[in-house]
Scaffold this motif. Structure first.
Motif, PDB file in Angstrom:
ATOM      1  N   PHE A  53      62.408 105.139  13.560  1.00  0.00           N
ATOM      2  CA  PHE A  53      62.515 105.999  12.380  1.00  0.00           C
ATOM      3  C   PHE A  53      61.319 106.930  12.185  1.00  0.00           C
ATOM      4  CE2 PHE A  53      65.161 102.280  11.519  1.00  0.00           C
ATOM      5  CZ  PHE A  53      66.355 102.900  11.175  1.00  0.00           C
ATOM      6  N   GLY A  54      60.419 106.993  13.151  1.00  0.00           N
ATOM      7  CA  GLY A  54      59.323 107.946  13.081  1.00  0.00           C
ATOM      8  C   GLY A  54      58.301 107.639  12.007  1.00  0.00           C
ATOM      9  N   LEU A  55      57.964 106.362  11.833  1.00  0.00           N
ATOM     10  CA  LEU A  55      56.963 105.989  10.834  1.00  0.00           C
ATOM     11  C   LEU A  55      55.561 106.358  11.330  1.00  0.00           C
ATOM     12  CD1 LEU A  55      58.173 102.413   9.769  1.00  0.00           C
ATOM     13  CD2 LEU A  55      58.911 104.652   8.911  1.00  0.00           C
ATOM     14  N   THR A  56      54.682 106.709  10.405  1.00  0.00           N
ATOM     15  CA  THR A  56      53.290 106.981  10.756  1.00  0.00           C
ATOM     16  C   THR A  56      52.566 105.661  10.988  1.00  0.00           C
ATOM     17  OG1 THR A  56      52.497 106.896   8.471  1.00  0.00           O
ATOM     18  CG2 THR A  56      53.340 109.018   9.280  1.00  0.00           C
ATOM     19  N   LEU A  57      51.349 105.747  11.525  1.00  0.00           N
ATOM     20  CA  LEU A  57      50.558 104.539  11.767  1.00  0.00           C
ATOM     21  C   LEU A  57      50.285 103.802  10.454  1.00  0.00           C
ATOM     22  CD1 LEU A  57      48.998 102.713  13.683  1.00  0.00           C
ATOM     23  CD2 LEU A  57      47.023 104.247  13.441  1.00  0.00           C
ATOM     24  N   ALA A  58      49.943 104.538   9.407  1.00  0.00           N
ATOM     25  CA  ALA A  58      49.660 103.911   8.106  1.00  0.00           C
ATOM     26  C   ALA A  58      50.908 103.234   7.551  1.00  0.00           C
ATOM     27  CB  ALA A  58      49.142 104.953   7.120  1.00  0.00           C
ATOM     28  N   GLU A  59      52.058 103.896   7.672  1.00  0.00           N
ATOM     29  CA  GLU A  59      53.314 103.305   7.191  1.00  0.00           C
ATOM     30  C   GLU A  59      53.677 102.060   7.988  1.00  0.00           C
ATOM     31  OE1 GLU A  59      55.058 107.681   5.871  1.00  0.00           O
ATOM     32  OE2 GLU A  59      55.795 106.683   7.685  1.00  0.00           O
ATOM     33  N   THR A  60      53.395 102.085   9.293  1.00  0.00           N
ATOM     34  CA  THR A  60      53.686 100.935  10.147  1.00  0.00           C
ATOM     35  C   THR A  60      52.841  99.733   9.745  1.00  0.00           C
ATOM     36  OG1 THR A  60      54.213 102.435  11.978  1.00  0.00           O
ATOM     37  CG2 THR A  60      53.825 100.127  12.529  1.00  0.00           C
ATOM     38  N   ARG A  61      51.577  99.966   9.413  1.00  0.00           N
ATOM     39  CA  ARG A  61      50.697  98.867   8.990  1.00  0.00           C
ATOM     40  C   ARG A  61      51.169  98.263   7.676  1.00  0.00           C
ATOM     41  NH1 ARG A  61      45.047 102.035  10.394  1.00  0.00           N
ATOM     42  NH2 ARG A  61      44.933 101.466  12.615  1.00  0.00           N
ATOM     43  N   VAL A  62      51.593  99.115   6.750  1.00  0.00           N
ATOM     44  CA  VAL A  62      52.126  98.615   5.478  1.00  0.00           C
ATOM     45  C   VAL A  62      53.398  97.807   5.730  1.00  0.00           C
ATOM     46  CG1 VAL A  62      53.230  99.311   3.302  1.00  0.00           C
ATOM     47  CG2 VAL A  62      51.107 100.415   4.048  1.00  0.00           C
ATOM     48  N   LEU A  63      54.271  98.316   6.583  1.00  0.00           N
ATOM     49  CA  LEU A  63      55.513  97.613   6.890  1.00  0.00           C
ATOM     50  C   LEU A  63      55.239  96.246   7.508  1.00  0.00           C
ATOM     51  CD1 LEU A  63      58.577  97.474   7.156  1.00  0.00           C
ATOM     52  CD2 LEU A  63      58.399  98.771   9.289  1.00  0.00           C
ATOM     53  N   ALA A  64      54.309  96.180   8.467  1.00  0.00           N
ATOM     54  CA  ALA A  64      53.988  94.906   9.118  1.00  0.00           C
ATOM     55  C   ALA A  64      53.496  93.883   8.097  1.00  0.00           C
ATOM     56  CB  ALA A  64      52.945  95.114  10.214  1.00  0.00           C
ATOM     57  N   SER A  65      52.685  94.325   7.138  1.00  0.00           N
ATOM     58  CA  SER A  65      52.175  93.422   6.110  1.00  0.00           C
ATOM     59  C   SER A  65      53.301  92.914   5.220  1.00  0.00           C
ATOM     60  CB  SER A  65      51.119  94.134   5.264  1.00  0.00           C
ATOM     61  OG  SER A  65      50.638  93.277   4.248  1.00  0.00           O
ATOM     62  N   LEU A  66      54.219  93.798   4.845  1.00  0.00           N
ATOM     63  CA  LEU A  66      55.346  93.390   4.008  1.00  0.00           C
ATOM     64  C   LEU A  66      56.267  92.440   4.750  1.00  0.00           C
ATOM     65  CD1 LEU A  66      56.214  96.816   2.338  1.00  0.00           C
ATOM     66  CD2 LEU A  66      55.019  94.884   1.298  1.00  0.00           C
ATOM     67  N   LEU A  67      56.489  92.694   6.044  1.00  0.00           N
ATOM     68  CA  LEU A  67      57.344  91.818   6.842  1.00  0.00           C
ATOM     69  C   LEU A  67      56.719  90.446   7.021  1.00  0.00           C
ATOM     70  CD1 LEU A  67      58.649  94.251   9.630  1.00  0.00           C
ATOM     71  CD2 LEU A  67      59.768  93.563   7.505  1.00  0.00           C
ATOM     72  N   ALA A  68      55.393  90.373   6.903  1.00  0.00           N
ATOM     73  CA  ALA A  68      54.700  89.086   7.007  1.00  0.00           C
ATOM     74  C   ALA A  68      54.798  88.286   5.713  1.00  0.00           C
ATOM     75  CB  ALA A  68      53.240  89.303   7.368  1.00  0.00           C
TER      76      ALA A  68
END
Length: 402
Positions: free
Chosen positions: A315-330
């Motif tokens: 989905f073309g997420l930025t690096l910052a968005e990816t880090r936020v997503l990884a934290s939420l998925l955890a």
């Protein structure tokens, strides 16, 4: 022109795909059925190492040994083309069709098309994607001979109907210890699996629970036995689970239209998901427990970093968005995510809003569901070693394995 597939023929084909979830050695037969249904010359199931230009797993039908050997020299070109096209791809549900997505000017200069496909009389290739990360690409593809013509809307539509079943079969395989199943009879093997498995009838009545499932039922896990009926602790999850079981009982072809996983845990707990494998069709599955219509496989969510990377690619997420997503998925809250990443709450919320906008969802629960549609699950005992992928990790068997 290829004839339309009857409901019986489609159900039989889907049944052969689901049989592969329990016995990967059946993939050649299933691929042959997919090839014939799509009126193609060849069919492949593959796992590609994009970083090192290697084919890690490759099961095929319809390709002569000589051409299998010749294909290796063209892997870098194939990967380069797919990586370029997938960088702007709208969805993993959309197939890549050479006649529609590759310019004619490119085909005229491509060594892969001129030296590999053309000498075999192959004029079109359609690829469906199961898994896509920056380093890995898994999927299945068919190629058509000149006598069969280019891919049409019929094949695209039919391939799209088969895609969720292939993906579900591969993902369920990923939850199983395939070597255990190969060493023992199917029914006995269920008890030796690390993941929880429950066989049910059309009402959800528990016919058999393996050791892991019995432990989960006794220990107050996310599932429970209510007067002999399999239930989830969360009422909404129970409703969704039983809807999937009913679909499996009525027509296993219909279950592909449902979500790939049922969330069994509350948002603030480590996520656990159930996947439903239809049991009534296919000679392999029906022989395990004649009264069973569904096998419910229960396992943990995938590693949050791998999952975030996959969604970032899709989905073309930025690096910052990816880090936020990884934290939420955890399992972290939005406030905890901001604190751990040393960013303001407002910035964290902005990143989440961007993630929602890009992925087309509006709730964190839907975001996790989207993850489970794209990312293969981790078994309860699986190692979380990033970028270490084997046949047993994906459910796709190695070529030549026994």
């Amino acid at each position: 022109m290829a004839k339309a597939l009857s409901h019986h023929e489609l159900s039989k084909l889907i049944g052969s795909i689901y049989d592969c979830a329990l016995n990967p050695e059946r993939w050649e037969d299933a691929l042959a059925g997919i090839r014939d249904a799509l009126n193609a010359q060849t069919a492949v199931l593959h796992l590609n190492d994009l970083s090192n230009d290697r084919l890690l797993i490759y099961r095929t039908v319809g390709i002569e040994p000589y051409w299998l050997e010749q294909q290796a020299k063209h892997i870098p070109e194939i990967h380069a083309r797919l990586i370029e096209d997938l960088s702007t791809w709208p969805s993993l549900e959309v197939p890549h069709v050479v006649s529609r997505h590759v310019p004619r000017t490119y085909l005229g200069t491509s060594r892969y098309f001129q030296e590999y496909l053309k000498p075999q009389g192959l004029i079109d290739v359609m690829s469906f994607f199961l898994i896509h990360t920056p380093t890995r690409l898994a999927g299945f593809a068919v190629a058509r001979h000149e006598r069969q013509g280019i891919i049409t809307e019929r094949e695209i539509k039919l391939g799209g109907l088969l895609l969720p079943h292939v993906r579900r079969s591969v993902m369920i395989s990923n939850m199983l210890d395939i070597s255990t199943i190969e060493r023992a009879g199917m029914a006995e093997a269920l008890d030796a699996l690390a993941c929880a498995v429950v066989l049910t009838n059309e009402r959800g009545a528990i016919l058999h629970a393996n050791r892991s499932a019995k432990h989960m039922l006794r220990s107050g896990g996310p599932i429970q036995d209510v007067h002999g009926i399999l239930q989830a602790k969360i009422p909404s999850a129970s409703k969704e689970l039983h809807s999937a079981i009913m679909l499996a009982a009525q027509d296993e072809a219909s279950i592909g239209k449902t979500g790939f996983a049922v969330g069994l845990t509350e948002p603030d707990l480590p996520p656990v998901f159930a996947r439903v494998l239809p049991m009534a069709g296919g000679d392999l599955r029906a022989g395990m427990e004649p009264a069973a219509v569904a096998a419910v496989f229960i396992g943990n969510a995938p590693d949050e970093h791998d999952a975030a990377d996959m969604l970032a690619t899709a989905f073309g997420l930025t690096l910052a968005e990816t880090r936020v997503l990884a934290s939420l998925l955890a399992g972290h809250t939005l406030a905890e995510t901001g604190a751990s990443l040393h960013i303001a709450n407002a910035t964290t919320k902005t990143h989440l809003d961007n993630i929602f906008q890009k992925t087309g969802v509006s709730r964190q629960a839907d975001l996790m569901r989207l993850v489970m549609q794209i990312v293969p699950p981790a078994s309860s005992t699986a190692r979380n070693t990033k970028d270490t992928v084997t046949a047993s990790d994906t459910g796709i068997p190695h070529r030549g394995s026994s």
